[in-house]
Design an enzyme around this catalytic site. Structure first.
Site, PDB file in Angstrom:
ATOM      1  N   SER A  88       0.840  -1.194   0.000  1.00  0.00           N
ATOM      2  CA  SER A  88       0.000   0.000   0.000  1.00  0.00           C
ATOM      3  C   SER A  88       0.882   1.254   0.000  1.00  0.00           C
ATOM      4  CB  SER A  88      -0.964  -0.048   1.186  1.00  0.00           C
ATOM      5  OG  SER A  88      -1.992   0.904   1.052  1.00  0.00           O
TER       6      SER A  88
ATOM      7  N   GLU B 127      -9.747  -4.961  -5.629  1.00  0.00           N
ATOM      8  CA  GLU B 127      -9.402  -3.751  -4.886  1.00  0.00           C
ATOM      9  C   GLU B 127      -9.478  -2.493  -5.735  1.00  0.00           C
ATOM     10  OE1 GLU B 127      -5.322  -2.716  -3.818  1.00  0.00           O
ATOM     11  OE2 GLU B 127      -4.789  -4.792  -4.326  1.00  0.00           O
TER      12      GLU B 127
ATOM     13  N   HIS C  10      -7.214  -5.736  -0.962  1.00  0.00           N
ATOM     14  CA  HIS C  10      -6.008  -4.930  -0.840  1.00  0.00           C
ATOM     15  C   HIS C  10      -4.985  -5.626   0.066  1.00  0.00           C
ATOM     16  CE1 HIS C  10      -3.771  -1.207  -0.889  1.00  0.00           C
ATOM     17  NE2 HIS C  10      -3.913  -0.999   0.416  1.00  0.00           N
TER      18      HIS C  10
END
Length: 307
Positions: A157, A252, A282
């Site tokens: 991320s 995602e 995710h």
């Protein structure tokens, strides 16, 4: 560039422990408009819950290059090679503690060590504090005798953003680069232009545009432009970049960040592997030890690392 599309039978069900955690977080965030940063961080420190504790891995806290963090030390690991792991969490939440188990699984699968950074977080420390901390750790590892080519920057991320941005910052400073870069579900686009922010917004259990907007404001602090290549690597020049592995879940909202950076790096001549696993959320490798998809992905990364 190698691109694979994997299929998964798990989607939007309680059989996916990561989906269940994200759905719980999303409900808490939606129902708590005055959520403090302290509580926000406490919630995201639960990120380790879907991850099974890896066997035969020990941990040690240390400060490296002025940056605290946690070493993951698999039994029999090659200590001359290091995964420099930057955790996700919008540059504001997440920690070495929330990600140590995931890093442990990866280090064990590859047979090396990992150092998970507790880098300075926004909004108290806006961009580029996080990159500066990653660069400091990289240089400290080299000073300890680790060859740059034996260091891999890796993250998920926002940490996937940092895994890509740290080598860009090193190149800008004329420093040697890591040998490999691995980015899980990287969040790169500080302008929220990705098409899957629209097409996948219903299937993503966690990500929303307002959530991203708040984190963008915190990390950029009104001082860094959203198209700055070190903040938004979609604007970067990838000439001479190390081998790159990128993955993402097919469900995602940030999927298009992964596909766009893979395309951009490939156009610059980078050796890129992109793996999109359908039906996954995710940073789906967080379910390591609990879902076949996460375990298969970690095995694939280990094989890529050795390739």
């Amino acid at each position: 560039m190698t691109t694979t599309q994997s299929t998964s039978p798990v989607s939007k069900t309680s059989a996916d422990p990561l989906y269940a955690l994200y759905a719980d977080w999303a409900q808490i965030i939606a129902n708590t408009p005055d959520l403090t940063m302290r509580l926000f961080r406490a919630i995201f420190d639960e990120w380790h819950q879907p991850t099974k504790e890896p066997e035969d891995v020990t941990y040690r806290e240390e400060v490296v290059g002025g940056v605290p963090g946690i070493w993951t030390l698999p039994v029999g690991a090659d200590t001359s090679q290091v995964l420099l792991y930057t955790h996700g969490g919008g540059f504001a939440v997440g920690s070495a503690a929330s990600h140590r188990k995931l890093a442990g699984h990866l280090a064990k699968a590859i047979g090396i060590t990992a150092f998970v950074l507790d880098y300075r977080r926004a909004p108290e420390h806006p961009h580029p504090a996080q990159i500066e901390d990653g660069v400091a750790v990289f240089k400290a590892l080299v000073e300890r005798g680790i060859k740059p080519a034996d260091i891999t920057t890796i993250g998920d991320s926002a940490g996937g953003n940092l895994a890509i941005a740290i080598p860009l910052a090193l190149r800008e400073a004329g420093e040697p680069l890591p040998g490999r870069v691995i980015a899980f579900s990287p969040w790169l686009d500080m302008e929220n232009k990705g098409e899957t922010l629209v097409t996948n917004i219903e299937s993503d259990a966690l990500i929303t545009v307002p959530l991203l907007e708040g984190m963008i404001a915190g990390v950029l602090g009104g001082k860094t432009a959203p198209n700055n290549p070190l903040a938004n690597p979609l604007y970067a020049d990838f000439t001479g970049f190390p081998r790159l592995y990128v993955n993402a879940g097919g469900d995602e909202a940030l999927l298009s960040d992964a596909t766009r950076v893979a395309d951009k790096a490939r156009a610059a001549g980078v050796d890129v592997t992109l793996n999109v696993v359908e039906g996954q959320q995710h940073v789906f490798p967080f379910s390591a030890g609990r879902t076949a998809e996460a375990d298969a992905e970690i095995a694939a990364i280990a094989a890529w690392y050795r390739g």
